[in-house]
Design a protein around this motif. Structure first.
Motif, PDB file in Angstrom:
ATOM      1  N   ILE A   1       0.841  -1.210   0.000  1.00 15.01           N
ATOM      2  CA  ILE A   1       0.000   0.000   0.000  1.00 15.01           C
ATOM      3  C   ILE A   1       0.873   1.257   0.000  1.00 15.01           C
ATOM      4  N   LEU A   2       1.903   1.279   0.825  1.00 11.35           N
ATOM      5  CA  LEU A   2       2.779   2.464   0.844  1.00 11.35           C
ATOM      6  C   LEU A   2       3.487   2.635  -0.495  1.00 11.35           C
ATOM      7  N   THR A   3       3.882   1.527  -1.099  1.00  8.39           N
ATOM      8  CA  THR A   3       4.526   1.606  -2.421  1.00  8.39           C
ATOM      9  C   THR A   3       3.548   2.179  -3.446  1.00  8.39           C
ATOM     10  N   ALA A   4       2.295   1.722  -3.384  1.00  7.19           N
ATOM     11  CA  ALA A   4       1.289   2.221  -4.326  1.00  7.19           C
ATOM     12  C   ALA A   4       1.044   3.713  -4.107  1.00  7.19           C
ATOM     13  N   TYR A   5       0.873   4.115  -2.860  1.00  2.00           N
ATOM     14  CA  TYR A   5       0.646   5.539  -2.581  1.00  2.00           C
ATOM     15  C   TYR A   5       1.833   6.371  -3.062  1.00  2.00           C
ATOM     16  N   THR A   6       3.029   5.886  -2.800  1.00  2.00           N
ATOM     17  CA  THR A   6       4.225   6.625  -3.229  1.00  2.00           C
ATOM     18  C   THR A   6       4.254   6.734  -4.746  1.00  2.00           C
ATOM     19  N   ALA A   7       4.009   5.607  -5.418  1.00  2.00           N
ATOM     20  CA  ALA A   7       4.109   5.593  -6.886  1.00  2.00           C
ATOM     21  C   ALA A   7       3.095   6.542  -7.517  1.00  2.00           C
ATOM     22  N   PHE A   8       1.846   6.483  -7.075  1.00  2.00           N
ATOM     23  CA  PHE A   8       0.817   7.298  -7.734  1.00  2.00           C
ATOM     24  C   PHE A   8       0.958   8.780  -7.384  1.00  2.00           C
ATOM     25  N   ASN A   9       1.340   9.072  -6.145  1.00  2.00           N
ATOM     26  CA  ASN A   9       1.574  10.479  -5.816  1.00  2.00           C
ATOM     27  C   ASN A   9       2.809  11.008  -6.536  1.00  2.00           C
ATOM     28  N   ALA A  10       3.829  10.171  -6.641  1.00  2.00           N
ATOM     29  CA  ALA A  10       5.028  10.580  -7.383  1.00  2.00           C
ATOM     30  C   ALA A  10       4.684  10.803  -8.852  1.00  2.00           C
ATOM     31  N   MET A  11       3.835   9.933  -9.376  1.00  2.00           N
ATOM     32  CA  MET A  11       3.423  10.056 -10.775  1.00  2.00           C
ATOM     33  C   MET A  11       2.791  11.426 -11.042  1.00  2.00           C
ATOM     34  N   ALA A  12       1.946  11.858 -10.119  1.00  2.00           N
ATOM     35  CA  ALA A  12       1.287  13.161 -10.297  1.00  2.00           C
ATOM     36  C   ALA A  12       2.315  14.289 -10.275  1.00  2.00           C
ATOM     37  N   GLU A  13       3.288  14.191  -9.380  1.00  2.00           N
ATOM     38  CA  GLU A  13       4.323  15.235  -9.319  1.00  2.00           C
ATOM     39  C   GLU A  13       5.127  15.263 -10.615  1.00  2.00           C
ATOM     40  N   ILE A  14       5.418  14.085 -11.140  1.00  2.00           N
ATOM     41  CA  ILE A  14       6.173  14.006 -12.403  1.00  2.00           C
ATOM     42  C   ILE A  14       5.356  14.638 -13.532  1.00  2.00           C
ATOM     43  N   ALA A  15       4.065  14.338 -13.569  1.00  2.00           N
ATOM     44  CA  ALA A  15       3.201  14.889 -14.628  1.00  2.00           C
ATOM     45  C   ALA A  15       3.152  16.413 -14.557  1.00  2.00           C
ATOM     46  N   ASN A  16       3.253  16.940 -13.354  1.00  2.00           N
ATOM     47  CA  ASN A  16       3.099  18.385 -13.174  1.00  2.00           C
ATOM     48  C   ASN A  16       4.418  19.145 -13.244  1.00  2.00           C
ATOM     49  N   SER A  17       5.546  18.418 -13.213  1.00  2.00           N
ATOM     50  CA  SER A  17       6.815  19.124 -13.057  1.00  2.00           C
ATOM     51  C   SER A  17       7.905  18.691 -14.040  1.00  2.00           C
ATOM     52  N   ASP A  18       8.039  17.394 -14.256  1.00  2.00           N
ATOM     53  CA  ASP A  18       9.115  16.871 -15.109  1.00  2.00           C
ATOM     54  C   ASP A  18       8.831  17.180 -16.589  1.00  2.00           C
ATOM     55  N   LYS A  19       9.862  17.437 -17.354  1.00  2.00           N
ATOM     56  CA  LYS A  19       9.681  17.824 -18.765  1.00  2.00           C
ATOM     57  C   LYS A  19       8.958  16.731 -19.566  1.00  2.00           C
ATOM     58  N   ILE A  20       9.428  15.504 -19.438  1.00  2.00           N
ATOM     59  CA  ILE A  20       8.785  14.408 -20.176  1.00  2.00           C
ATOM     60  C   ILE A  20       7.405  14.122 -19.591  1.00  2.00           C
ATOM     61  N   GLY A  21       7.312  14.228 -18.255  1.00  2.00           N
ATOM     62  CA  GLY A  21       6.016  14.031 -17.602  1.00  2.00           C
ATOM     63  C   GLY A  21       4.978  15.022 -18.098  1.00  2.00           C
ATOM     64  N   LYS A  22       5.401  16.256 -18.264  1.00  2.00           N
ATOM     65  CA  LYS A  22       4.473  17.283 -18.756  1.00  2.00           C
ATOM     66  C   LYS A  22       4.017  16.970 -20.182  1.00  2.00           C
ATOM     67  N   ALA A  23       4.947  16.425 -20.975  1.00  2.00           N
ATOM     68  CA  ALA A  23       4.582  16.060 -22.356  1.00  2.00           C
ATOM     69  C   ALA A  23       3.485  14.992 -22.341  1.00  2.00           C
ATOM     70  N   CYS A  24       3.604  14.036 -21.409  1.00  2.00           N
ATOM     71  CA  CYS A  24       2.568  12.997 -21.289  1.00  2.00           C
ATOM     72  C   CYS A  24       1.258  13.625 -20.810  1.00  2.00           C
ATOM     73  N   ALA A  25       1.361  14.493 -19.806  1.00  2.00           N
ATOM     74  CA  ALA A  25       0.149  15.113 -19.248  1.00  2.00           C
ATOM     75  C   ALA A  25      -0.545  15.997 -20.277  1.00  2.00           C
ATOM     76  N   TYR A  26       0.235  16.572 -21.171  1.00  2.00           N
ATOM     77  CA  TYR A  26      -0.330  17.412 -22.226  1.00  2.00           C
ATOM     78  C   TYR A  26      -1.266  16.613 -23.120  1.00  2.00           C
ATOM     79  N   ARG A  27      -0.999  15.315 -23.228  1.00  2.00           N
ATOM     80  CA  ARG A  27      -1.844  14.454 -24.079  1.00  2.00           C
ATOM     81  C   ARG A  27      -3.066  13.938 -23.331  1.00  2.00           C
ATOM     82  N   MET A  28      -3.215  14.318 -22.068  1.00  3.03           N
ATOM     83  CA  MET A  28      -4.340  13.805 -21.273  1.00  3.03           C
ATOM     84  C   MET A  28      -5.444  14.854 -21.204  1.00  3.03           C
TER      85      MET A  28
END
Lengths: 254, 430
Positions: free
Chosen positions: A138-165
């Motif tokens: 459960i902690l791994t899942a929470y970490t992964a999904f919350n980290a995923m959101a931060e990556i989508a909002n901040s990382d260059k490649i993450g933003k490119a993915c989020a742009y397609r959503m």
């Protein structure tokens, strides 16, 4: 690796886990049962997070709030060094509360590491304990999904993915475990706990065991879909990009 | 429309599912790529047949013994019908003579001549195996001819799976792979014009499918005058115009989809329907590009295989003889008009887009989630009608009126199942 994104993950995905750790783990709950303190972490270009310990509970709040102990960091790297266990000293406000940081907080951090980063030689044995397995997953899942959101909002490649959503809500469910809802709004992602009635897309782990395997890189999503261990439905275009964002989590959290 | 029918049999696909478990042990993802359950968006995978025992005409038969009307046509190659006897006979005849040999078969010239006489824009033809081989080559030709680096693509594109054809964030793709890509929206020639001004003398090619038939979205036909504007901008700026006709080729107009839309491309890429399932692709070009093309090192072990070339010639000749392109368009129109009517009778709004022989379906009621649409597709598949929820479909010449009738009946039953399974459907059905 982008240090600002890493610091955001450390603050809003890793550190926030303390609230769930204290809910699930009796040992952690016992550590904070008599504590009444709020600790604020302020990191330039990253933001503020506040951990509140009161009435035997731990709550993480994104952003400012009343805090009896404030920790200021000079840079994202400075904060990342502390989270990674390096010897670094933040700037304190209210030195009289530092005892909490050096004592209870350090013990909590060690307890979280016990679940999230078990020593390689003890990991297999620890995971045989069903309760340990559950908290780890459960902690791994929470970490992964919350980290995923931060990556989508901040990382260059993450933003490119989020742009397609496009706008929508993705329901992530582990059968026999927790559910998370990931909201996409204007290409920004946020994560909430619990189910939603009409999700735009769903991602279902059909067992805690498969969630553990997938989140630890021991199984593939495509293989899991084929075997029925992992199910998707709804807006696949959203899920496709979310999968790519989840792939980026390992870049930051290894 | 007569929809009085006996309830359809729900297919048992257990042998396929067992076979798939075996594959997972020795093959990445079991079935990788677009034919697999993941990229093929088979949701839920347990409803789907995965392995075929044989194919004939408009049908594929799975290893559980079910007959399935195949509206994906192997994602395009099934054009005249699986195992078309005329095409197979031509291929068999060539196989007796030789296939992959050190000396090239003269049939390669026959096939090139057949394409040049069929495709309106073609002065020459070059053969490879897959669509991606030639879309990749088309960009190389454009760069060789113009001595420029950049290429312009339309958002939502699909031109294959080489790294530059993929997107930032996709596994195995680097920023550098995409460094020379520029993007515009579909139906937006003014954006192309703006890029030409921003990057003067730097753009080698404009590459696009004839119309937008990307996945997960309503397919978009070019607005009147669109291709003429793009053609002019290319001409004015010395840019090579590439038609990726891999998917739409021979499903809109036998002379090429650029001909249908009123222009001549500089390069046109064909695969899918080209040889009715025999493995070959072709790029056709304008004379001005012949020498630049000849000087590029680009080849493959099986690119001169003669059997697929014989199949390709037979496919084109038969397609012309039976007016397969026009007939498939009629079949697609009849089928989809009926499907929309069936949906309406059940209180659903089925949106049909794209060219009729390559129709794209989505339920307007639950957009953008598509959860109900996916369930409807799965219910159709369970009854022997293979649709997908994410991709355009294909019509083969072998599809009969009886198949269309059966499809309507299955669609009707599937919609009724969806309504029954979703007493809370008002949440989705607006």
């Amino acid at each position: 690796m982008d240090m600002v994104t890493k610091a955001k993950i450390n603050l809003f995905a890793v550190l926030r886990n303390l609230q769930d750790l204290c809910t699930m783990d009796p040992v952690a709950a016992d550590m904070i049962k008599n504590e009444n303190i709020s600790v604020q972490f302020k990191v330039p270009n990253v933001g503020i997070g506040t951990l509140r310990f009161a009435d035997g509970k731990c709550t993480f709040v994104r952003g400012k709030g009343p805090a009896s102990l404030k920790l200021w960091f000079t840079s994202p790297e400075h904060f990342n060094t502390m989270i990674d266990g390096g010897k670094t000293i933040p700037i304190f406000i209210n030195v009289f509360k530092v005892g909490f940081l050096l004592n209870t907080f350090m013990k909590l951090a060690d307890r979280m590491a016990y679940f999230l980063k078990p020593p390689a030689d003890k990991k297999a044995e620890l995971l045989k304990d069903p309760e340990y397995f559950k908290i780890n997953t459960i902690l791994t899942a929470y970490t992964a999904f919350n980290a995923m959101a931060e990556i989508a909002n901040s990382d260059k490649i993450g933003k490119a993915c989020a742009y397609r959503m496009f706008d929508g809500v993705i329901l992530m469910e582990i059968k026999g475990g927790p559910s998370l809802n990931i909201t996409v709004k204007d290409h920004l992602l946020s994560v909430g706990v619990g189910k939603v009635k009409l999700p735009t897309a769903t991602m279902t782990f059909n067992s805690m065991e498969f969630a553990h395997k997938l989140l630890n890189g021991e199984a593939s999503t495509f293989g899991g879909m084929g075997s029925g261990d992992f199910g998707l439905s709804g807006a696949v275009a959203l899920l496709e990009q979310m999968g790519k964002l989840l792939n980026l989590v390992s870049v930051y959290l290894g | 429309m007569n929809l009085k029918y006996e309830p359809k049999k729900i297919f048992d696909v257990s042998k396929s599912q067992e076979m798939f478990k075996r594959a997972l042990n020795v093959m990445p993802a079991g079935i990788y790529g677009h034919l697999g359950p993941s990229e093929g968006c088979m949701i839920p995978v347990q409803s789907y047949p995965l392995y075929m025992s044989r194919a004939e005409g408009a049908y594929v038969y799975d290893i559980d013994g079910n007959r399935i009307i195949d509206y994906m046509c192997a994602y395009g190659p099934n054009f005249l019908g699986y195992n078309d006897p005329d095409v197979d006979a031509a291929a068999a005849e060539q196989r007796k003579k030789g296939d992959c040999t050190t000396l090239v078969s003269p049939i390669s010239i026959d096939f090139a001549e057949e394409l040049v006489s069929t495709i309106n824009m073609a002065d020459w033809a070059f053969f490879a195996k897959n669509g991606g081989d030639i879309t990749q080559f088309s960009v190389m030709i454009a760069r060789a001819y113009t001595h420029r680096k950049k290429i312009v693509l339309t958002k939502g594109y699909y031109h294959g799976v080489a790294p530059w054809m993929q997107k930032l964030g996709y596994s195995g793709v680097t920023e550098e792979d995409l460094a020379n890509n520029l993007y515009i929206d579909w139906n937006a020639p003014e954006q192309f014009e703006a890029l030409c001004k921003k990057y003067p003398g730097q753009i080698a090619a404009f590459i696009a499918t004839p119309y937008m038939h990307g996945n997960f979205l309503d397919n978009m036909i070019p607005v009147p005058g669109y291709w003429q504007k793009i053609r002019k901008i290319c001409d004015d700026n010395g840019i090579v115009l590439i038609f990726d006709d891999v998917r739409a080729g021979f499903r809109v107009n036998i002379k090429g989809t650029d001909f249908e839309y009123g222009i001549k491309a500089d390069l046109s890429c064909f695969c899918k329907a080209l040889a009715n399932g025999y493995n070959i692709s072709a790029i056709c070009g304008a004379k001005k590009l012949l020498n630049a093309t000849a000087d590029i090192a680009y080849t493959g072990s099986y690119w001169f295989s003669a059997v697929p070339m014989a199949a390709g010639i037979a496919t084109l000749k038969k397609a012309k003889a039976v007016n397969a392109v026009e007939e498939n368009i009629k079949k697609g129109k009849k089928l989809t008009d009926g499907l929309a009517e069936v949906a309406k009778m059940n209180g659903f709004d089925l949106k049909v887009t794209g060219e009729p022989a390559m129709f794209y379906l989505r339920l307007a009621n639950d957009y953008p989630s598509t959860i109900l649409h996916q369930e409807w597709v799965a219910e159709c598949v369970k009854r022997g009608v293979f649709f997908t929820s994410h991709h355009n479909h294909f019509i083969s010449y072998a599809l009969s009126d009886a198949d269309i009738q059966y499809t309507w009946e299955v669609a009707d039953e599937a919609y009724k199942v969806i309504r029954k399974n979703h007493p809370d459907y008002e949440g989705y059905i607006k």
